[in-house]
Write an enzyme that holds these catalytic residues in place. Sequence first.
Site, PDB file in Angstrom:
ATOM      1  N   SER A  29      50.304  42.775  58.020  1.00  0.00           N
ATOM      2  CA  SER A  29      49.082  42.265  57.387  1.00  0.00           C
ATOM      3  C   SER A  29      47.895  43.210  57.574  1.00  0.00           C
ATOM      4  O   SER A  29      46.796  42.929  57.127  1.00  0.00           O
ATOM      5  CB  SER A  29      48.736  40.875  57.946  1.00  0.00           C
ATOM      6  OG  SER A  29      48.524  40.950  59.343  1.00  0.00           O
ATOM      7  N   ASN A 116      46.891  33.516  67.994  1.00  0.00           N
ATOM      8  CA  ASN A 116      46.609  32.320  67.186  1.00  0.00           C
ATOM      9  C   ASN A 116      45.143  31.899  67.271  1.00  0.00           C
ATOM     10  O   ASN A 116      44.507  31.617  66.245  1.00  0.00           O
ATOM     11  CB  ASN A 116      47.514  31.156  67.621  1.00  0.00           C
ATOM     12  CG  ASN A 116      48.982  31.475  67.375  1.00  0.00           C
ATOM     13  OD1 ASN A 116      49.296  32.467  66.714  1.00  0.00           O
ATOM     14  ND2 ASN A 116      49.870  30.653  67.899  1.00  0.00           N
ATOM     15  N   THR A 161      23.012  18.941  22.717  1.00  0.00           N
ATOM     16  CA  THR A 161      24.088  18.135  23.303  1.00  0.00           C
ATOM     17  C   THR A 161      25.250  18.318  22.334  1.00  0.00           C
ATOM     18  O   THR A 161      25.031  18.459  21.117  1.00  0.00           O
ATOM     19  CB  THR A 161      23.717  16.640  23.422  1.00  0.00           C
ATOM     20  OG1 THR A 161      23.463  16.131  22.111  1.00  0.00           O
ATOM     21  CG2 THR A 161      22.485  16.414  24.299  1.00  0.00           C
ATOM     22  N   HIS A 162      26.446  18.365  22.857  1.00  0.00           N
ATOM     23  CA  HIS A 162      27.632  18.650  22.034  1.00  0.00           C
ATOM     24  C   HIS A 162      27.511  20.001  21.310  1.00  0.00           C
ATOM     25  O   HIS A 162      28.119  20.198  20.261  1.00  0.00           O
ATOM     26  CB  HIS A 162      27.893  17.555  20.992  1.00  0.00           C
ATOM     27  CG  HIS A 162      27.772  16.157  21.527  1.00  0.00           C
ATOM     28  ND1 HIS A 162      28.841  15.424  21.955  1.00  0.00           N
ATOM     29  CD2 HIS A 162      26.676  15.374  21.722  1.00  0.00           C
ATOM     30  CE1 HIS A 162      28.432  14.241  22.388  1.00  0.00           C
ATOM     31  NE2 HIS A 162      27.112  14.178  22.264  1.00  0.00           N
ATOM     32  N   SER A 283      31.647  49.366  21.367  1.00  0.00           N
ATOM     33  CA  SER A 283      33.053  49.290  20.978  1.00  0.00           C
ATOM     34  C   SER A 283      33.532  50.693  20.644  1.00  0.00           C
ATOM     35  O   SER A 283      32.775  51.515  20.125  1.00  0.00           O
ATOM     36  CB  SER A 283      33.187  48.381  19.751  1.00  0.00           C
ATOM     37  OG  SER A 283      34.329  48.742  18.998  1.00  0.00           O
ATOM     38  N   ASN A 291      28.420  44.462  23.079  1.00  0.00           N
ATOM     39  CA  ASN A 291      29.172  43.317  23.608  1.00  0.00           C
ATOM     40  C   ASN A 291      28.675  42.886  24.985  1.00  0.00           C
ATOM     41  O   ASN A 291      28.371  43.732  25.824  1.00  0.00           O
ATOM     42  CB  ASN A 291      30.658  43.681  23.703  1.00  0.00           C
ATOM     43  CG  ASN A 291      31.271  43.927  22.335  1.00  0.00           C
ATOM     44  OD1 ASN A 291      30.909  43.260  21.363  1.00  0.00           O
ATOM     45  ND2 ASN A 291      32.165  44.896  22.254  1.00  0.00           N
ATOM     46  N   GLU A 296      30.939  38.002  29.991  1.00  0.00           N
ATOM     47  CA  GLU A 296      32.313  37.511  29.808  1.00  0.00           C
ATOM     48  C   GLU A 296      33.119  37.611  31.099  1.00  0.00           C
ATOM     49  O   GLU A 296      33.910  36.724  31.433  1.00  0.00           O
ATOM     50  CB  GLU A 296      33.008  38.325  28.703  1.00  0.00           C
ATOM     51  CG  GLU A 296      32.373  38.122  27.331  1.00  0.00           C
ATOM     52  CD  GLU A 296      32.897  39.161  26.339  1.00  0.00           C
ATOM     53  OE1 GLU A 296      32.247  40.221  26.176  1.00  0.00           O
ATOM     54  OE2 GLU A 296      33.957  38.927  25.757  1.00  0.00           O
ATOM     55  N   GLN A 328      49.085  33.280  57.751  1.00  0.00           N
ATOM     56  CA  GLN A 328      48.652  34.665  57.536  1.00  0.00           C
ATOM     57  C   GLN A 328      48.287  34.884  56.063  1.00  0.00           C
ATOM     58  O   GLN A 328      47.556  35.811  55.729  1.00  0.00           O
ATOM     59  CB  GLN A 328      49.769  35.622  57.964  1.00  0.00           C
ATOM     60  CG  GLN A 328      49.446  37.081  57.746  1.00  0.00           C
ATOM     61  CD  GLN A 328      50.392  37.992  58.513  1.00  0.00           C
ATOM     62  OE1 GLN A 328      50.339  38.068  59.731  1.00  0.00           O
ATOM     63  NE2 GLN A 328      51.273  38.673  57.797  1.00  0.00           N
TER      64      GLN A 328
HETATM   65  N1  ARG Z   1      48.441  38.255  61.678  1.00  0.00           N
HETATM   66  C1  ARG Z   1      48.545  36.900  62.093  1.00  0.00           C
HETATM   67  C2  ARG Z   1      47.834  35.971  61.092  1.00  0.00           C
HETATM   68  O1  ARG Z   1      47.084  36.442  60.335  1.00  0.00           O
HETATM   69  C3  ARG Z   1      47.952  36.724  63.448  1.00  0.00           C
HETATM   70  C4  ARG Z   1      48.475  35.556  64.192  1.00  0.00           C
HETATM   71  C5  ARG Z   1      49.905  35.787  64.558  1.00  0.00           C
HETATM   72  N2  ARG Z   1      50.383  34.761  65.396  1.00  0.00           N
HETATM   73  C6  ARG Z   1      51.686  34.605  65.625  1.00  0.00           C
HETATM   74  N3  ARG Z   1      52.011  33.628  66.395  1.00  0.00           N
HETATM   75  N4  ARG Z   1      52.582  35.379  65.075  1.00  0.00           N
HETATM   76  O2  ARG Z   1      48.047  34.780  61.083  1.00  0.00           O
END
Ligand code: ARG
Length: 463
Positions: A29, A116, A161-162, A283, A291, A296, A328
Amino acid sequence: MAKNSKGQKMWGGRFSDKPSDIMQAINVSIGFDKRMAAQDIAGSKAHANMLAAQNIITDTDNAAIQVGLEDIQKEIENGTFPFRDEFEDIHLNIEARLRELIGAAAGRLHTARSRNDQVATDFRLWVRDALTGFDEQITSLQNALLSQAENHADTLMPGFTHLQVAQPVTFGHHMLAYLEMFARDKSRFSDCAKRLNESPLGAAALAGTPYPIDRDMTAQALGFDRPMANSLDAVSARDFALEALSTASICATHLSRLAEEIVIWTSAQFGFVSLSDKFTTGSSIMPQKRNPDAAELVRAKVGRIMGALTSLTIVMKGLPLAYSKDMQEDKEPVFEAFDALSLALAAMAGMVADITPNKEKLAQAAGTAFSTATDLADWLVREMAMPFRDAHHITGTIVALAESQGKALHELSIEDMQTVQPQIHEGVFDVLSPQASAASRTSFGGTAPQNVLAQVKYWKTKL
Ligand code: ARG
């Protein structure tokens, strides 16, 4: 594979084989959670200071950890920090780098802590910072709306309105309608920021810790109001992110409505306002085109933002307590949605400031489609003491008459009107112009120019 501060595989004690490449690919990650580096360092510094204050680690080790984390902070700011997939996420990347910089003391930082509670803390801090940014950006947008409102307190336009012409309003009043919506968005973001401001740090993996930690101390150091009261909740709650995303979605909905109006107003058929070269594009084939692409794209961003809310809601739905790796997947939707909202707010603030209303066109449109018919009915109620329903019926007949003659209401002769209602007199012409109509709407919250100016004054002191 993730490695610990001794360069050993992070859970190598239990494992003898390497994870497969696919395991690593789905697990990693760092590519996105590196955005929480500053928050991770702040959390670690607070945690280490607390561990030292509680005599859980020595002051010497803490001093080394603090210096190491500051050096890492600098590396990140300079762009020299080595983000490595092999260390999986931001938490393990920073811990591994700390070991390279300060040696064995780095291994003491993770005492009485888990990834955690660490990730929950980092993410709350990140969202909290982002919410502050939105507050500032929305204020800029509101200021742009406010200055348009002040300059155009008495610029007439048709109110719809509408999407059918309904009654004349002022352009300033229309701008202030959006200002009010964005004020509510700001207050929702600030509610959300208040509610999320509790510290998960010290919940450890899920159950708390036997070390004599001081959670109030870390909470205070990180600017949280208090530690979260339940360790299971602390590591598993993501409703703060859902709440921020739902608030972002509502705000994006407001942006998309204003964007849609800009798209409509800049069309040749309406021609109500123009945008400069700064917020339009041409364009590649049609040389005449201008535009409203920025409008948009703002209109479209709501799709991603609500998509993010849906995505995270579905990730969280049905997850048992406490932490699951599913969580995650919480960060990318939030990052993507917040980037989109931030860009959309900036673009909208720029566009609103850039808008030039076409006063003549707006005034002319304000008087079309019998927009003052309600004023005629109200006049009949006042002058003839007629019940509103009767006045409504008579006015409808007069509108049909005007329509059959191809005239506006104020272009009808008094004799024509008297064929429908014999007591109508010349005084009626006082209420049939769009100016008179708008100026008469002085009830609180109404569109009269004097009301708009009063609201402008109020918002000037508030913003
Ligand atoms: N990269 C993990 C997340 O974003 C961190 C926590 C990982 N905890 C674990 N018990 N594997 O959630």
